[in-house]
Design an enzyme around this catalytic site. Structure first.
Site, PDB file in Angstrom:
ATOM      1  N   GLN A 122      10.863  17.609 -25.662  1.00 55.41           N
ATOM      2  CA  GLN A 122       9.573  17.310 -26.271  1.00 55.41           C
ATOM      3  C   GLN A 122       8.482  17.293 -25.189  1.00 55.41           C
ATOM      4  OE1 GLN A 122      11.688  13.646 -28.028  1.00 55.41           O
ATOM      5  NE2 GLN A 122       9.828  13.855 -29.215  1.00 55.41           N
ATOM      6  N   HIS A 140       7.243  21.285 -27.915  1.00 56.42           N
ATOM      7  CA  HIS A 140       5.792  21.093 -28.046  1.00 56.42           C
ATOM      8  C   HIS A 140       5.002  21.967 -27.096  1.00 56.42           C
ATOM      9  CE1 HIS A 140       7.065  16.930 -29.692  1.00 56.42           C
ATOM     10  NE2 HIS A 140       6.925  17.795 -30.662  1.00 56.42           N
ATOM     11  N   GLY A 238      16.168   9.770 -23.309  1.00 57.76           N
ATOM     12  CA  GLY A 238      14.782   9.367 -23.009  1.00 57.76           C
ATOM     13  C   GLY A 238      13.768   9.705 -24.081  1.00 57.76           C
ATOM     14  N   SER A 240      12.165   8.212 -27.948  1.00 54.09           N
ATOM     15  CA  SER A 240      12.203   7.226 -29.030  1.00 54.09           C
ATOM     16  C   SER A 240      12.299   7.937 -30.379  1.00 54.09           C
ATOM     17  CB  SER A 240      10.940   6.360 -28.981  1.00 54.09           C
ATOM     18  OG  SER A 240       9.797   7.174 -29.143  1.00 54.09           O
TER      19      SER A 240
END
Ligand SMILES: [Zn+2]
Length: 295
Positions: A122, A140, A238, A240
């Protein structure tokens, strides 16, 4: 014997001490897998000195009231784009000089040893690539490219820095704080003096990343879906998993009954879908995992 990571920085949230059981758990999980997909988030880059958004106490949201620009705001007018690019221009030299850390290097090494099916990140910082990962999808996008919204031409971000420098020879604002996407915070009167660059075709230039409120291209979604379907297990490191695009990957893998492991400090959106979840620092984990066990 468990050893402590030496390069902890102030951007890493507090976590409990790692144990031998943690190491064993992840080691067994990875050894069982023949086609491991690793999904990474901001938590793998905090040790490189890039803050995440959401961590308690040390994330960007905890440190400041400022929020990343929404895509609709970026598209709206030149003022907003000046706000974006002046800050990004100022933060670039620091952002582009950060180095991969132990976790990026460990994941690159797994690929080298053919022990890894794919990485989906991400992050837009390019650190997995810099560490040597190539079986990689940047969900992303990447801050290391700039794209024209009209003709789709892509420019390297480091070359774009020279273009902006020439347009702004007297720009000397000092950055105050860096965000996960090279953003920094600068006074408004300074921002409006910034000269924007346009594409040769006259089009608006934007970093080749998915903004908050923007959407991931069909091609990238399809690529990720394919790799998730091919994988036999997923390890989240790493993240959330608060963004839907990341959560959706785990939810799909869970629907397909693939084992999911999560190594991330703090709660994640998919804890309930995981075979195991450990709330520890990922650098400490990989520092203690023996690659020799896999060859
Ligand atoms: Zn263009």
């Amino acid at each position: 014997m468990i050893s402590n990571s030496r390069n902890l920085t102030s951007f890493i949230p507090h976590a409990r001490q790692i144990t031998q059981e943690d190491v064993q758990l992840v080691s067994d999980f990875m050894l069982k897998s023949k086609k491991l997909l690793i999904l990474t988030g901001a938590g793998v880059s905090t040790a490189s000195g890039i803050p995440d958004y959401r961590s308690k106490g040390v994330g960007l949201y905890a440190r400041s009231n400022q929020r990343p620009m929404q895509y609709s705001d970026f598209l709206e007018n030149d003022e907003n784009r000046k706000r974006y690019w002046s800050r990004n221009f100022t933060g670039w030299s620091r952002f582009s000089s950060v180095k991969p850390n132990l976790t990026h290097n460990f994941i690159a090494k797994l690929e080298q040893l053919k022990l890894l099916h794919w990485v989906v990140t991400q992050n837009v910082d390019g650190l997995h690539q810099r560490a040597g990962s190539s079986r990689l999808t940047e969900l992303h996008g990447t801050m290391h490219e700039v794209i024209c919204l009209q003709c789709q031409k892509i420019i390297l971000r480091r070359e774009f820095q020279d273009i902006l420098s020439k347009l702004n020879p007297n720009w000397t604002v000092k950055s105050i704080q860096t965000a996960p996407d090279a953003d920094v915070f600068i006074a408004e009167n300074e921002v409006m003096k910034f000269n924007l660059a346009k594409c040769e075709c006259g089009g608006v230039l934007k970093p080749n990343v998915v903004f908050f409120g923007g959407s991931i291209s069909k091609d990238i979604n399809e690529e990720v879906r394919q790799h998730v379907d091919e994988a036999d297990s997923i390890l989240v490191v790493g993240s959330s998993l608060q963004t839907y695009s990341a959560y959706r990957i785990i939810s799909r893998a869970s629907d397909m009954r693939k084992p999911i492991g999560i190594v991330s400090i703090g709660e994640t959106r998919a804890d309930h879908l995981a075979s195991f979840k450990i709330s520890i620092n990922c650098n400490q984990l990989f520092e203690n995992l023996q690659l020799s066990a896999y060859s």
